[in-house]
Design an enzyme around this catalytic site. Structure first.
Site, mmCIF file in Angstrom:
data_model
loop_
_atom_site.group_PDB
_atom_site.id
_atom_site.type_symbol
_atom_site.label_atom_id
_atom_site.label_comp_id
_atom_site.label_asym_id
_atom_site.label_seq_id
_atom_site.Cartn_x
_atom_site.Cartn_y
_atom_site.Cartn_z
ATOM 1 N N LYS A 69 -8.669 9.885 -18.066
ATOM 2 C CA LYS A 69 -7.472 9.053 -17.873
ATOM 3 C C LYS A 69 -7.378 8.435 -16.479
ATOM 4 O O LYS A 69 -6.951 7.301 -16.335
ATOM 5 C CB LYS A 69 -6.207 9.862 -18.188
ATOM 6 C CG LYS A 69 -5.936 11.004 -17.231
ATOM 7 C CD LYS A 69 -4.779 11.872 -17.715
ATOM 8 C CE LYS A 69 -4.582 13.022 -16.743
ATOM 9 N NZ LYS A 69 -3.692 14.059 -17.276
ATOM 10 N N ARG B 205 6.546 21.681 -18.420
ATOM 11 C CA ARG B 205 6.250 20.330 -18.882
ATOM 12 C C ARG B 205 6.155 20.450 -20.395
ATOM 13 O O ARG B 205 7.091 20.950 -21.013
ATOM 14 C CB ARG B 205 4.997 19.755 -18.207
ATOM 15 C CG ARG B 205 5.013 18.215 -18.203
ATOM 16 C CD ARG B 205 3.806 17.581 -17.534
ATOM 17 N NE ARG B 205 2.602 17.698 -18.354
ATOM 18 C CZ ARG B 205 1.432 17.154 -18.027
ATOM 19 N NH1 ARG B 205 1.301 16.467 -16.892
ATOM 20 N NH2 ARG B 205 0.374 17.277 -18.811
HETATM 21 C C1 LIG Z 1 -4.305 15.169 -16.933
HETATM 22 C C2 LIG Z 1 -4.423 16.327 -17.811
HETATM 23 C C3 LIG Z 1 -5.549 17.159 -17.706
HETATM 24 C C4 LIG Z 1 -6.599 16.965 -16.642
HETATM 25 O O1 LIG Z 1 -6.058 17.334 -15.404
HETATM 26 P P1 LIG Z 1 -6.947 17.367 -14.077
HETATM 27 O O2 LIG Z 1 -6.075 18.016 -13.075
HETATM 28 O O3 LIG Z 1 -7.265 15.953 -13.757
HETATM 29 O O4 LIG Z 1 -8.148 18.168 -14.373
HETATM 30 C C5 LIG Z 1 -5.656 18.204 -18.599
HETATM 31 N N1 LIG Z 1 -4.717 18.431 -19.533
HETATM 32 C C6 LIG Z 1 -3.626 17.659 -19.662
HETATM 33 C C7 LIG Z 1 -2.634 17.982 -20.724
HETATM 34 C C8 LIG Z 1 -3.435 16.591 -18.796
HETATM 35 O O5 LIG Z 1 -2.336 15.832 -18.922
#
Ligand SMILES: *Cc1c(COP(=O)(O)O)cnc(C)c1O
Length: 364
Positions: free
Chosen positions: A36, A131
């Site tokens: 992302k 969250r």
């Molecule tokens: C963005 C996200 C991740 C990845 O997080 P990083 O800190 O970039 O490794 C994993 N799981 C969810 C649900 C996320 O929103």
């Protein structure tokens, strides 16, 4: 090359992902590469896949669709709860989605029936970060409903920590997730393929000495792209922290007083202006602003300091140096600066394999 630009070294991303895939593999944990922050860029997705990640994850269906259009065939999971209004698109492009609402799960089931597909559901559990997540007491009921609905598969359960409240993954909450996995399996006579422990913030726990329990999956973005774990923003051993850098160009370079003069009012972005008089100083302006990135997330080269930013200007204290107009300055970025720069149409994205290291500052 045009400026400003993000320079993305795809081989360093592959290296980072490979180290994590191997180290976590020894602990029985598979890695989903999270794209992302790179807006689902297909080059970044491929760099992760070359490293042996078990699949890709993205929070936005648009990014997943873009990867599918560019023939990425690997398993992809949507790691944000789908919007009700996007259920059809989710079922079409993503193999699995993370879910916390039964109304959405029901819609996914209907869409999967229409599309004649089977869609995987990972139920996210709330373990304290506040969250996304189903409360643990409601988990078995939700899982039962998933199993009852046609064209869905209960792929697993997961948790996300350290995002909203900064709750760190630790032995206690990871053991709680393992226990929940056992309870769901026992209550419903199923076996869960994925027990997803979290994101890059889980690395200290996962690579530590503690018991891994049932956790067999992590979703990693930041650690792969920036080489850091997000809890304390410390570099992870063996990873490159300069796979992605941001380059901007000097458009003004002058010696000016350190103190502003005139009648003081609000600044454009609400920051404070310096109040200590250090006499004349060497200052530069770079063509880079709040519209392009998060100035708080930039790390300048040694000897330079960031004085502030407005929409389109980044002000630099050049210390003992004088930067000529046209000079390029290279910054390290944190996650926040990265996602904003990636999203800005004004920032060029220069992705390459086998890039050789360059000096951090091209002084004329
Ligand atoms: C963005 C996200 C991740 C990845 O997080 P990083 O800190 O970039 O490794 C994993 N799981 C969810 C649900 C996320 O929103």
């Amino acid at each position: 090359m045009s400026a400003p630009r993000l320079e993305i070294d795809l081989d360093k991303i592959t290296h980072n992902a490979r180290v994590l895939v191997e180290d976590l593999g020894e602990r029985g944990i598979a890695v989903t590469g999270v794209t992302k922050a790179a807006l689902g860029a297909v080059e970044v997705a491929k760099a992760m896949l070359r490293a042996g990640v078990s699949g890709l994850g993205d929070s936005r269906i648009e990014n997943i669709e873009a990867m599918r259009h560019q023939r990425i065939a690997a398993p992809i999971m949507l790691i944000r709860s789908p919007m009700l209004s996007q259920a059809e698109r989710v079922v079409k492009s993503a193999d699995i989605s993370f879910n916390t609402e039964l109304s959405v799960v029901r819609r996914l089931s209907a869409a999967a029936q229409d599309a004649d597909r089977v869609h995987g559901i990972v139920l996210m559990v709330e373990l304290g970060d506040l969250r996304e997540g189903i409360l643990p007491v409601d988990l078995i009921g939700a899982a039962r409903e998933v199993l009852r609905l046609p064209n869905l598969e209960l792929t697993g359960i997961g948790v996300n920590l350290a995002c909203h409240s900064g709750m760190a993954p630790d032995a206690t909450n990871m053991a709680a997730l393992s226990t929940l996995a056992d309870e769901v399996e026992a209550a419903l006579d199923v076996s869960l393929e994925i027990v997803s422990g979290g994101n890059s913030a889980n690395l200290n726990w996962a690579l530590g000495k503690g018991k891994i329990g049932r956790i067999n999956h992590l979703r990693l973005g930041e650690a792969i792209l920036l080489g850091c774990e997000p809890l304390h923003r410390t570099p992870v051993d063996g990873l490159h922290t300069d796979a992605i850098t941001l380059v901007a160009e000097v458009i003004e370079s002058k010696t000016k007083p350190s103190l502003p003069w005139g009648t003081l009012a609000e600044t454009a972005f609400g920051g404070d202006v310096t109040s200590t008089d250090t006499g004349d100083m060497s200052r530069a302006i770079l063509a880079l602003g709040e519209q392009d990135m998060d100035p708080a997330g930039l790390v300048p080269p040694d000897g330079l300091a960031i004085l502030g930013a407005s929409g389109d200007h980044l002000l630099i204290d050049c210390g003992k140096r004088r930067l000529q107009v046209g000079t390029e300055v290279r910054f390290a970025v944190n996650y926040s600066a990265l996602i904003r720069a990636m999203t800005s149409p004004f920032v060029d994205k220069a992705m390459a394999r086998g890039r050789t290291a360059r000096p951090s500052l091209n002084l004329a």
